[in-house]
Design a protein around this motif. Structure first.
Motif, mmCIF file in Angstrom:
data_model
loop_
_atom_site.group_PDB
_atom_site.id
_atom_site.type_symbol
_atom_site.label_atom_id
_atom_site.label_comp_id
_atom_site.label_asym_id
_atom_site.label_seq_id
_atom_site.Cartn_x
_atom_site.Cartn_y
_atom_site.Cartn_z
ATOM 1 N N ASN A 50 -8.102 -0.970 -2.743
ATOM 2 C CA ASN A 50 -7.245 -2.116 -2.483
ATOM 3 C C ASN A 50 -6.166 -2.187 -3.555
ATOM 4 O O ASN A 50 -6.462 -2.237 -4.746
ATOM 5 N N LEU A 51 -4.914 -2.190 -3.142
ATOM 6 C CA LEU A 51 -3.788 -2.225 -4.075
ATOM 7 C C LEU A 51 -3.811 -3.477 -4.940
ATOM 8 O O LEU A 51 -3.382 -3.451 -6.090
ATOM 9 N N LYS A 52 -4.329 -4.574 -4.421
ATOM 10 C CA LYS A 52 -4.349 -5.829 -5.167
ATOM 11 C C LYS A 52 -5.414 -5.855 -6.260
ATOM 12 O O LYS A 52 -5.459 -6.774 -7.059
ATOM 13 N N LYS A 77 -1.713 -5.093 2.163
ATOM 14 C CA LYS A 77 -1.518 -6.091 3.215
ATOM 15 C C LYS A 77 -0.329 -5.636 4.062
ATOM 16 O O LYS A 77 0.531 -4.896 3.569
ATOM 17 N N PRO A 78 -0.243 -6.072 5.306
ATOM 18 C CA PRO A 78 0.899 -5.670 6.143
ATOM 19 C C PRO A 78 2.248 -6.051 5.534
ATOM 20 O O PRO A 78 3.240 -5.372 5.744
ATOM 21 N N ARG A 82 6.195 -1.952 1.212
ATOM 22 C CA ARG A 82 6.954 -1.318 0.131
ATOM 23 C C ARG A 82 6.024 -0.841 -0.984
ATOM 24 O O ARG A 82 6.198 0.234 -1.535
ATOM 25 N N HIS A 83 4.991 -1.636 -1.285
ATOM 26 C CA HIS A 83 4.045 -1.250 -2.332
ATOM 27 C C HIS A 83 3.221 -0.036 -1.916
ATOM 28 O O HIS A 83 2.879 0.804 -2.746
ATOM 29 N N GLY A 84 2.896 0.054 -0.647
ATOM 30 C CA GLY A 84 2.176 1.227 -0.153
ATOM 31 C C GLY A 84 2.999 2.496 -0.297
ATOM 32 O O GLY A 84 2.496 3.538 -0.703
ATOM 33 N N ILE A 96 -2.724 2.640 4.024
ATOM 34 C CA ILE A 96 -2.922 1.926 5.275
ATOM 35 C C ILE A 96 -2.904 0.436 4.953
ATOM 36 O O ILE A 96 -3.025 0.044 3.793
ATOM 37 N N HIS A 97 -2.731 -0.386 5.972
ATOM 38 C CA HIS A 97 -2.746 -1.817 5.710
ATOM 39 C C HIS A 97 -3.908 -2.471 6.435
ATOM 40 O O HIS A 97 -4.483 -1.936 7.378
ATOM 41 N N THR A 98 -4.255 -3.628 5.934
ATOM 42 C CA THR A 98 -5.342 -4.404 6.510
ATOM 43 C C THR A 98 -4.856 -5.095 7.775
ATOM 44 O O THR A 98 -3.649 -5.255 7.946
ATOM 45 N N PRO A 99 -5.688 -5.503 8.671
ATOM 46 C CA PRO A 99 -7.145 -5.381 8.641
ATOM 47 C C PRO A 99 -7.581 -3.948 8.941
ATOM 48 O O PRO A 99 -6.953 -3.238 9.729
#
Length: 156
Positions: A50-52, A77-78, A82-84, A96-99
């Motif tokens: 998780n990036l957070k 998160k969707p 940009r962070h991804g 990838i983003h959640t969910p």
């Protein structure tokens, strides 16, 4: 080949259901230190982080250094697209983003492992050539140059 992965951070809350639905072998842990311990003790193909999580970038760097064969996938998160992308530019194999869904995990795992295979294939010739290069300060006769070149080609 058995593919197993590690889910790190708040992702560990949903891990059991996802693993069962995806039909993959996965393990969950809550922090980066535990993840590094698990990586040292077991064989994983990929890490989903998780990036957070406060130490996600540090964990990615340590995984890349200590376990270069392991793919690293950043989960955002969707709204953090940009962070991804920045995580991939920093060395993540995929994001990838959640969910999280079983099909998303499976597709991301496939992409990340393919990228790792490509990286290894590109590094293999470099390693072979690094042992063959003559020092620029030394004169090497043409016949010797050919012999060394043949040795390098035979290693591939």
């Amino acid at each position: 080949m058995s593919v197993s992965f590690l889910l790190v951070g708040t992702l560990s809350d949903v891990c059991d259901d996802l693993i069962a639905d995806a039909g993959l072998a996965g393990t969950a842990c809550s922090d980066g230190h535990r993840a590094l311990d698990l990586l040292g003790a077991n064989r994983y193909s990929a890490v989903f982080c998780n990036l957070k999580m406060s130490d996600s970038i540090e964990l990615m760097d340590r995984v890349r250094e200590g376990f270069p064969e392991v793919a690293f996938v950043m989960v955002t998160k969707p709204t953090d697209l940009r962070h991804g992308i920045l995580a991939m530019m920093s060395g993540a194999s995929d994001y990838i983003h959640t969910p999280l869904r079983p099909c998303t995990i499976s597709a991301s795992l496939t992409r990340a492992l393919m990228r790792k295979r490509i990286e290894r294939a590109l590094l293999r010739p470099r390693r072979a050539l690094s042992g063959c290069a003559a020092s620029p300060a030394v004169f090497v006769p043409r016949s010797e140059e050919r012999r060394v070149g043949k040795e390098c080609r035979s290693r591939w």
